[in-house]
Design a protein around this motif. Structure first.
Motif, short mmCIF file in Angstrom:
data_model
loop_
_atom_site.label_atom_id
_atom_site.label_comp_id
_atom_site.label_asym_id
_atom_site.label_seq_id
_atom_site.Cartn_x
_atom_site.Cartn_y
_atom_site.Cartn_z
N PRO A 184 0.86 -1.36 0.05
CA PRO A 184 -0.05 -0.02 0.29
C PRO A 184 0.83 1.34 -0.09
CG PRO A 184 -0.47 -1.43 1.77
CD PRO A 184 0.64 -1.91 1.16
N ALA A 185 0.45 2.34 -0.60
CA ALA A 185 1.05 3.66 -0.89
C ALA A 185 0.40 4.67 -0.11
CB ALA A 185 1.23 4.22 -2.20
N ALA A 186 -1.02 4.52 0.11
CA ALA A 186 -1.88 5.29 0.71
C ALA A 186 -3.23 4.88 0.88
CB ALA A 186 -1.99 6.68 0.07
N CYS A 237 -4.82 5.42 -16.71
CA CYS A 237 -5.34 3.97 -16.82
C CYS A 237 -4.73 3.23 -17.53
CB CYS A 237 -6.80 3.90 -16.79
SG CYS A 237 -7.70 5.01 -15.43
N GLU A 238 -4.37 2.08 -17.24
CA GLU A 238 -3.76 1.01 -18.11
C GLU A 238 -3.83 -0.17 -17.74
OE1 GLU A 238 1.00 1.23 -17.01
OE2 GLU A 238 0.14 2.87 -18.05
N LYS A 239 -4.45 -1.18 -18.55
CA LYS A 239 -4.74 -2.49 -17.99
C LYS A 239 -5.43 -2.98 -16.77
CE LYS A 239 -0.18 -3.83 -20.33
NZ LYS A 239 1.24 -4.29 -20.19
N GLY A 240 -6.51 -1.95 -16.94
CA GLY A 240 -7.40 -2.33 -15.67
C GLY A 240 -6.91 -1.78 -14.41
N TRP A 241 -5.90 -0.82 -14.44
CA TRP A 241 -5.38 -0.09 -13.19
C TRP A 241 -5.30 1.59 -13.59
CZ3 TRP A 241 -4.45 -2.44 -8.60
CH2 TRP A 241 -4.46 -3.92 -8.67
N CYS A 242 -5.72 2.06 -12.41
CA CYS A 242 -5.51 3.65 -12.67
C CYS A 242 -4.69 4.22 -11.69
CB CYS A 242 -7.03 4.32 -12.42
SG CYS A 242 -7.99 3.87 -13.80
N ARG A 243 -3.78 5.10 -12.19
CA ARG A 243 -2.55 5.99 -11.13
C ARG A 243 -3.49 7.09 -10.81
NH1 ARG A 243 2.09 9.30 -11.40
NH2 ARG A 243 3.44 8.43 -9.55
N VAL A 244 -3.50 7.26 -9.44
CA VAL A 244 -4.30 8.61 -9.12
C VAL A 244 -3.46 9.23 -7.99
CG1 VAL A 244 -6.58 7.70 -9.38
CG2 VAL A 244 -5.54 7.53 -7.10
N LYS A 245 -3.60 10.60 -7.91
CA LYS A 245 -2.83 11.48 -6.71
C LYS A 245 -3.92 12.06 -5.92
CE LYS A 245 0.97 12.29 -10.29
NZ LYS A 245 1.50 13.10 -11.07
N ALA A 246 -3.31 12.00 -4.73
CA ALA A 246 -4.12 12.84 -3.64
C ALA A 246 -3.31 13.18 -2.70
CB ALA A 246 -5.19 12.25 -2.89
N GLY A 305 -0.48 14.92 -2.51
CA GLY A 305 1.03 14.48 -2.73
C GLY A 305 1.33 12.99 -2.64
N VAL A 306 0.51 12.23 -2.59
CA VAL A 306 0.82 10.72 -2.82
C VAL A 306 0.19 10.37 -3.91
CG1 VAL A 306 0.66 8.53 -1.58
CG2 VAL A 306 0.85 10.49 -0.07
#
Length: 174
Positions: free
Chosen positions: A128-130, A143-152, A154-155
């Motif tokens: 886990p990152a957050a 989003c790529e291959k069923g995953w999404c990168r999000v930011k909140a 600063g993490v």
């Protein structure tokens, strides 16, 4: 009813404090058709202001249904005129807002009761990152291959595409 109703302001604002970030625009894939803006429909945008009027039709002369009170709220544009956008919100509200009240930056929302774990890598066994609390907003990076990168706050981290509202390509309101 839509999210951000005036009578629900306190719970929504409290739930989203500290999670509002800007993101670069991420184009929406899908069936494109000619629109006044030249952009595809459906597509996601976010609300530009902390007070946005939701109307029954495309014009100031149409009945005011409610007022959104969450800047950065993700909405899906499902139809448009040259000046107005028909949008679907995370609670299934389908209304018209003026185009000047929307922003092309992509945001997502955790609409689940439980928090969503943001992982360090797009793999189920990653550390886990957050955590993204219920009703919290995050900026969508990609989003790529069923995953999404999000930011909140600063993490950044990865969540499964279906865990956040604002990632599905199909129309969200029917």
């Amino acid at each position: 009813m839509g999210i951000g109703l005036t009578r629900r302001t306190a719970s929504l604002v409290g739930a989203t404090l500290g999670f509002l970030l800007a993101a670069s625009a991420v184009p929406s894939a899908g069936a494109e058709r000619q629109t006044p803006s030249g952009l595809p429909v459906p597509r996601y945008v976010s609300l530009k202001f902390d007070r946005v009027n939701a109307r029954a039709g495309p014009g100031d002369d149409h009945r005011l249904l409610w007022v959104y009170t969450v800047k950065g709220l993700p909405v899906q544009v499902v139809a448009e005129t040259s000046e107005w956008r028909r949008v679907c919100d995370p609670q299934g509200g389908l209304v018209w807002v003026h185009k000047r009240t929307t922003d092309g930056r992509r945001m997502v929302m955790n609409t689940r009761e439980a928090r969503v774990t943001l992982l360090r890598r797009p793999k189920p066994d990653a550390k886990p990152a957050a955590f993204l609390n219920s009703r919290a907003l995050a900026a969508l990076d990609r989003c790529e291959k069923g995953w999404c990168r999000v930011k909140a706050d600063g993490v950044s981290g990865w969540a499964r595409e279906g865990d956040l509202w604002g990632t599905a390509e199909a129309p969200q309101c029917h």
